[in-house]
Design a protein around this motif. Structure first.
Motif, PDB file in Angstrom:
ATOM      1  N   PRO A 148      36.054  54.525 -33.303  1.00 35.77           N
ATOM      2  CA  PRO A 148      35.930  52.082 -32.253  1.00 35.77           C
ATOM      3  C   PRO A 148      36.961  52.237 -31.832  1.00 35.77           C
ATOM      4  O   PRO A 148      37.082  51.941 -30.019  1.00 35.77           O
ATOM      5  N   GLU A 149      38.424  53.020 -31.706  1.00 31.79           N
ATOM      6  CA  GLU A 149      39.866  52.455 -31.132  1.00 31.79           C
ATOM      7  C   GLU A 149      39.338  53.598 -29.539  1.00 31.79           C
ATOM      8  O   GLU A 149      40.325  52.577 -29.227  1.00 31.79           O
ATOM      9  N   LYS A 150      39.117  54.590 -29.668  1.00 28.41           N
ATOM     10  CA  LYS A 150      38.967  54.541 -29.231  1.00 28.41           C
ATOM     11  C   LYS A 150      37.636  54.357 -27.837  1.00 28.41           C
ATOM     12  O   LYS A 150      38.167  54.271 -26.285  1.00 28.41           O
ATOM     13  N   VAL A 151      37.127  53.984 -28.227  1.00 29.06           N
ATOM     14  CA  VAL A 151      35.629  53.727 -27.151  1.00 29.06           C
ATOM     15  C   VAL A 151      36.071  52.232 -26.385  1.00 29.06           C
ATOM     16  O   VAL A 151      35.951  51.652 -25.576  1.00 29.06           O
ATOM     17  N   LYS A 152      36.503  51.350 -27.801  1.00 31.67           N
ATOM     18  CA  LYS A 152      37.159  49.396 -26.741  1.00 31.67           C
ATOM     19  C   LYS A 152      38.148  50.304 -26.285  1.00 31.67           C
ATOM     20  O   LYS A 152      38.619  49.424 -25.346  1.00 31.67           O
ATOM     21  N   GLU A 153      39.402  51.676 -26.257  1.00 27.37           N
ATOM     22  CA  GLU A 153      40.792  51.487 -25.586  1.00 27.37           C
ATOM     23  C   GLU A 153      40.100  51.274 -23.860  1.00 27.37           C
ATOM     24  O   GLU A 153      40.332  51.263 -23.002  1.00 27.37           O
ATOM     25  N   PHE A 154      39.549  52.605 -24.385  1.00 29.65           N
ATOM     26  CA  PHE A 154      38.839  53.481 -22.694  1.00 29.65           C
ATOM     27  C   PHE A 154      38.275  52.278 -22.347  1.00 29.65           C
ATOM     28  O   PHE A 154      38.022  52.115 -20.618  1.00 29.65           O
ATOM     29  N   TYR A 155      37.202  50.983 -22.399  1.00 25.08           N
ATOM     30  CA  TYR A 155      36.021  50.430 -22.097  1.00 25.08           C
ATOM     31  C   TYR A 155      37.469  49.536 -21.795  1.00 25.08           C
ATOM     32  O   TYR A 155      37.128  48.658 -20.564  1.00 25.08           O
ATOM     33  N   GLY A 156      38.214  49.186 -22.460  1.00 28.14           N
ATOM     34  CA  GLY A 156      39.519  47.776 -22.198  1.00 28.14           C
ATOM     35  C   GLY A 156      40.005  48.661 -21.061  1.00 28.14           C
ATOM     36  O   GLY A 156      40.159  47.166 -20.718  1.00 28.14           O
ATOM     37  N   GLU A 157      40.806  49.842 -20.762  1.00 25.12           N
ATOM     38  CA  GLU A 157      41.206  50.191 -20.104  1.00 25.12           C
ATOM     39  C   GLU A 157      40.326  49.723 -18.640  1.00 25.12           C
ATOM     40  O   GLU A 157      40.777  49.721 -17.454  1.00 25.12           O
ATOM     41  N   LEU A 158      39.150  50.743 -18.514  1.00 22.94           N
ATOM     42  CA  LEU A 158      38.096  51.040 -17.514  1.00 22.94           C
ATOM     43  C   LEU A 158      37.894  49.578 -16.199  1.00 22.94           C
ATOM     44  O   LEU A 158      37.949  49.460 -15.198  1.00 22.94           O
ATOM     45  N   PHE A 159      37.008  48.624 -17.715  1.00 23.30           N
ATOM     46  CA  PHE A 159      36.378  47.304 -17.135  1.00 23.30           C
ATOM     47  C   PHE A 159      37.691  46.041 -17.635  1.00 23.30           C
ATOM     48  O   PHE A 159      36.634  44.834 -17.642  1.00 23.30           O
ATOM     49  N   ASP A 160      38.234  45.974 -18.387  1.00 24.87           N
ATOM     50  CA  ASP A 160      39.168  45.302 -18.635  1.00 24.87           C
ATOM     51  C   ASP A 160      38.015  44.642 -19.528  1.00 24.87           C
ATOM     52  O   ASP A 160      38.400  43.040 -20.454  1.00 24.87           O
ATOM     53  N   TRP A 161      37.837  45.207 -20.743  1.00 19.13           N
ATOM     54  CA  TRP A 161      36.725  44.171 -21.884  1.00 19.13           C
ATOM     55  C   TRP A 161      37.499  43.858 -23.294  1.00 19.13           C
ATOM     56  O   TRP A 161      38.393  44.630 -23.420  1.00 19.13           O
TER      57      TRP A 161
END
Length: 126
Positions: free
Chosen positions: A19-32
């Motif tokens: 989950p941390e990888k998913v959250k970091e990736f999409y957080g960085e990509l889309f500012d989620w």
């Protein structure tokens, strides 16, 4: 705030053992941004807040290795049980029978006739 129309895609979800990888990736990509959701006991779930949204539009379910990783969309429906039954009549497989959480959200997961997974959900009446 705009409420999604019935029978439209209104939620997405990732199930993951990372989950941390998913959250970091999409957080960085889309500012989620992410908010811990505690409505389903025994489940670690983070709701996704997309930029400008006043309420969550998706989620990240921490699988802890209990099931394979996935990404899925959910369609908002008026009646989950009726929709599941109609999908069965049309040849769908039910992967998860309808469930409700402590906030009254009801959801189910299905497999269409081509093998694609998707979900349906309804929210409690205001």
């Amino acid at each position: 705030m705009t409420v999604p129309a019935f029978n439209s895609v209104a939620w997405f979800e990732f199930g993951t053992d990372q989950p941390e990888k998913v959250k970091e990736f999409y957080g960085e990509l889309f500012d989620w941004k992410y908010v811990l959701n505690t409505n389903t006991p025994g489940v670690t779930y983070h709701s996704v807040m997309t930029p400008g949204a006043q309420q969550p539009t998706g989620g990240v379910w921490e699988s802890e290795g209990a099931f394979p990783n996935y990404a899925i969309f959910y369609v908002l429906v008026q009646d989950v049980a009726a929709t599941v039954e109609r999908a069965r009549e049309l040849g769908a497989k039910v992967l998860m029978e309808p469930l409700s959480d402590s906030a009254g959200l009801t959801f189910a997961r299905l497999e269409d006739t081509a093998g694609n997974h998707f979900g349906v959900f309804s929210v409690p009446a205001p």
